[in-house]
Design a protein around this motif. Structure first.
Motif, PDB file in Angstrom:
ATOM      1  N   ILE A  31       0.864  -1.185   0.000  1.00 38.19           N
ATOM      2  CA  ILE A  31       0.000   0.000   0.000  1.00 38.19           C
ATOM      3  C   ILE A  31       0.899   1.233   0.000  1.00 38.19           C
ATOM      4  O   ILE A  31       1.684   1.445   0.928  1.00 38.19           O
ATOM      5  CB  ILE A  31      -0.928   0.009   1.231  1.00 38.19           C
ATOM      6  N   HIS A  32       0.771   2.054  -1.035  1.00 39.78           N
ATOM      7  CA  HIS A  32       1.652   3.213  -1.201  1.00 39.78           C
ATOM      8  C   HIS A  32       0.944   4.536  -0.937  1.00 39.78           C
ATOM      9  O   HIS A  32       1.407   5.588  -1.399  1.00 39.78           O
ATOM     10  CB  HIS A  32       2.248   3.214  -2.608  1.00 39.78           C
ATOM     11  N   VAL A  33      -0.164   4.493  -0.206  1.00 45.54           N
ATOM     12  CA  VAL A  33      -0.840   5.719   0.230  1.00 45.54           C
ATOM     13  C   VAL A  33      -1.053   5.634   1.735  1.00 45.54           C
ATOM     14  O   VAL A  33      -0.999   4.561   2.322  1.00 45.54           O
ATOM     15  CB  VAL A  33      -2.177   5.939  -0.506  1.00 45.54           C
ATOM     16  N   SER A  34      -1.330   6.761   2.339  1.00 39.74           N
ATOM     17  CA  SER A  34      -1.420   6.839   3.798  1.00 39.74           C
ATOM     18  C   SER A  34      -2.742   6.264   4.311  1.00 39.74           C
ATOM     19  O   SER A  34      -3.727   6.168   3.558  1.00 39.74           O
ATOM     20  CB  SER A  34      -1.301   8.290   4.248  1.00 39.74           C
ATOM     21  N   PRO A  35      -2.803   5.902   5.593  1.00 40.76           N
ATOM     22  CA  PRO A  35      -4.077   5.468   6.188  1.00 40.76           C
ATOM     23  C   PRO A  35      -5.182   6.503   6.010  1.00 40.76           C
ATOM     24  O   PRO A  35      -6.342   6.147   5.792  1.00 40.76           O
ATOM     25  CB  PRO A  35      -3.722   5.286   7.669  1.00 40.76           C
ATOM     26  N   LYS A  36      -4.818   7.774   6.061  1.00 38.52           N
ATOM     27  CA  LYS A  36      -5.810   8.847   5.902  1.00 38.52           C
ATOM     28  C   LYS A  36      -6.465   8.784   4.526  1.00 38.52           C
ATOM     29  O   LYS A  36      -7.687   8.931   4.388  1.00 38.52           O
ATOM     30  CB  LYS A  36      -5.141  10.207   6.113  1.00 38.52           C
ATOM     31  N   VAL A  37      -5.651   8.556   3.490  1.00 40.52           N
ATOM     32  CA  VAL A  37      -6.179   8.482   2.117  1.00 40.52           C
ATOM     33  C   VAL A  37      -7.049   7.241   1.943  1.00 40.52           C
ATOM     34  O   VAL A  37      -8.132   7.305   1.352  1.00 40.52           O
ATOM     35  CB  VAL A  37      -5.022   8.492   1.096  1.00 40.52           C
ATOM     36  N   ILE A  38      -6.590   6.098   2.472  1.00 39.42           N
ATOM     37  CA  ILE A  38      -7.377   4.861   2.397  1.00 39.42           C
ATOM     38  C   ILE A  38      -8.722   5.040   3.103  1.00 39.42           C
ATOM     39  O   ILE A  38      -9.776   4.635   2.597  1.00 39.42           O
ATOM     40  CB  ILE A  38      -6.593   3.678   3.014  1.00 39.42           C
ATOM     41  N   LYS A  39      -8.693   5.656   4.259  1.00 44.62           N
ATOM     42  CA  LYS A  39      -9.925   5.880   5.030  1.00 44.62           C
ATOM     43  C   LYS A  39     -10.900   6.737   4.240  1.00 44.62           C
ATOM     44  O   LYS A  39     -12.110   6.460   4.194  1.00 44.62           O
ATOM     45  CB  LYS A  39      -9.581   6.545   6.357  1.00 44.62           C
ATOM     46  N   LYS A  40     -10.386   7.790   3.592  1.00 42.07           N
ATOM     47  CA  LYS A  40     -11.251   8.711   2.843  1.00 42.07           C
ATOM     48  C   LYS A  40     -11.836   8.052   1.600  1.00 42.07           C
ATOM     49  O   LYS A  40     -13.038   8.169   1.319  1.00 42.07           O
ATOM     50  CB  LYS A  40     -10.451   9.956   2.453  1.00 42.07           C
ATOM     51  N   ILE A  41     -11.009   7.341   0.827  1.00 45.78           N
ATOM     52  CA  ILE A  41     -11.477   6.743  -0.435  1.00 45.78           C
ATOM     53  C   ILE A  41     -12.515   5.660  -0.176  1.00 45.78           C
ATOM     54  O   ILE A  41     -13.562   5.607  -0.827  1.00 45.78           O
ATOM     55  CB  ILE A  41     -10.289   6.179  -1.238  1.00 45.78           C
ATOM     56  N   PHE A  42     -12.237   4.791   0.802  1.00 47.71           N
ATOM     57  CA  PHE A  42     -13.107   3.632   1.029  1.00 47.71           C
ATOM     58  C   PHE A  42     -14.120   3.845   2.154  1.00 47.71           C
ATOM     59  O   PHE A  42     -14.926   2.955   2.420  1.00 47.71           O
ATOM     60  CB  PHE A  42     -12.253   2.395   1.331  1.00 47.71           C
ATOM     61  N   LYS A  43     -14.071   5.026   2.793  1.00 49.41           N
ATOM     62  CA  LYS A  43     -15.015   5.368   3.866  1.00 49.41           C
ATOM     63  C   LYS A  43     -15.007   4.298   4.978  1.00 49.41           C
ATOM     64  O   LYS A  43     -16.059   3.792   5.391  1.00 49.41           O
ATOM     65  CB  LYS A  43     -16.417   5.563   3.296  1.00 49.41           C
ATOM     66  N   LEU A  44     -13.815   3.977   5.432  1.00 44.46           N
ATOM     67  CA  LEU A  44     -13.639   2.971   6.471  1.00 44.46           C
ATOM     68  C   LEU A  44     -13.563   3.627   7.847  1.00 44.46           C
ATOM     69  O   LEU A  44     -13.169   4.793   7.970  1.00 44.46           O
ATOM     70  CB  LEU A  44     -12.356   2.166   6.218  1.00 44.46           C
ATOM     71  N   ASN A  45     -13.937   2.856   8.884  1.00 46.02           N
ATOM     72  CA  ASN A  45     -13.845   3.394  10.247  1.00 46.02           C
ATOM     73  C   ASN A  45     -12.437   3.152  10.811  1.00 46.02           C
ATOM     74  O   ASN A  45     -11.610   2.465  10.211  1.00 46.02           O
ATOM     75  CB  ASN A  45     -14.920   2.780  11.151  1.00 46.02           C
ATOM     76  N   ASN A  46     -12.186   3.716  11.994  1.00 48.41           N
ATOM     77  CA  ASN A  46     -10.852   3.621  12.595  1.00 48.41           C
ATOM     78  C   ASN A  46     -10.453   2.181  12.899  1.00 48.41           C
ATOM     79  O   ASN A  46      -9.281   1.812  12.797  1.00 48.41           O
ATOM     80  CB  ASN A  46     -10.795   4.460  13.868  1.00 48.41           C
TER      81      ASN A  46
END
Length: 296
Positions: A31-46
């Protein structure tokens, strides 16, 4: 090999309409993007983000994708590589015909095929690893990435390969400028005899989604679509040959006059092309700009 911003957008585009099911990645995908970007794109919870970015998914500086794909609905995740240097659990050489019985609902190829020399065998192997109705997702180098791997891929490659004749349907192809995080270019099916042109000054990906329609071996003699059209057209007869006028023939024999006329006719066109190139880094045919917010 890995999931960068555009790879993540491709996964989001896919998972909004389809289920991953049994999933195979070609090469183990970091995974070459940050947790913040993954959270935003996929709308995942913490809680989901914590599962994805855990030390058990890390080798060196990289987190790997198995937990992410599981959070997105994968029922199992395997990774196939010619070496185990990144921890792939299936070690096979895609240059060779595979003797492997397990099949998958989804195959993810984000930056792997360009590193495999035997292209025809590689894509035939993908087809044999996919169940009927399964889906292939490619995000591969295109323009301005010479030297990254053996190859850069074009939309024509996928258009000619993934069609009904070869057992595929619902093929979607996009071109993506890597620095551009606002829009992709969707490649439309060319008219008979047309070529798919896409020129850019920045590095690009070609993104392809396709679904296996039936169990067929990919044909060994895949040909470029515009040539197939030309070959099917009747040969030009002598009546079709354009004969140069006597006046033009005489003018051509006087270089100064001939060049002056050419300059007068063509300079405005060259000037307009130059202005366009300064405004935009992309020259394209048979494509339409699609905003990423509409893709996902």
């Amino acid at each position: 090999m890995g999931i960068d911003y555009h790879g993540a957008i491709a996964l989001k585009h896919f998972t909004t309409r389809n289920k991953l099911g049994k999933t195979l990645t070609i090469g183990r995908q970091a995974i070459h993007v940050s947790p913040k970007v993954i959270k935003k794109i996929f709308k995942l919870n913490n809680s989901s983000i914590d599962k994805i970015f855990t030390t058990t998914q890390k080798i060196g500086n990289f987190y790997f994708c198995e937990k992410l794909l599981t959070e997105l609905g994968a029922t199992c995740v395997d990774s196939l590589d010619a070496s185990n240097y990144e921890g792939a659990n299936i070690i096979l050489d895609l240059n060779k015909e595979l003797k492997f019985e397990k099949k998958y609902n989804t195959i993810i190829d984000f930056g792997s095929s360009e590193h495999i020399f035997n292209v025809a065998q590689t894509f035939e192997n993908y087809s044999q690893l996919l169940v009927e109705g399964g889906i292939l997702i490619h995000v591969l180098p295109a323009n301005n990435q010479c030297g990254h791997g053996f190859y850069q891929f074009s939309p024509e490659f996928f258009y000619s390969l993934y069609n009904y004749k070869n057992g595929y349907r619902d093929t979607e192809i996009f071109m993506v400028e890597m620095p551009n995080k606002k829009f992709w270019f969707k490649i439309n099916t060319p008219k008979p005899g047309q070529r798919i042109y896409f020129e850019s000054k920045k590095p690009c990906y070609v993104v392809c989604f396709t679904q296996k329609n039936m169990n067929l071996y990919i044909e060994k003699d895949v040909q470029q679509s515009d040539y197939l059209h030309e070959w099917a057209v009747q040969p030009q007869t002598s009546q079709d040959i354009i004969i140069e006028s006597k006046l033009k023939s005489k003018i051509r024999k006087i270089p100064i006059i001939f060049l002056s006329i050419k300059l007068i006719i063509h300079f405005p066109r060259f000037w307009l092309v130059s202005v366009r190139d300064r405004v935009s880094s992309v020259k394209r045919k048979n494509s339409a700009k699609v905003y990423i917010k509409d893709i996902i």
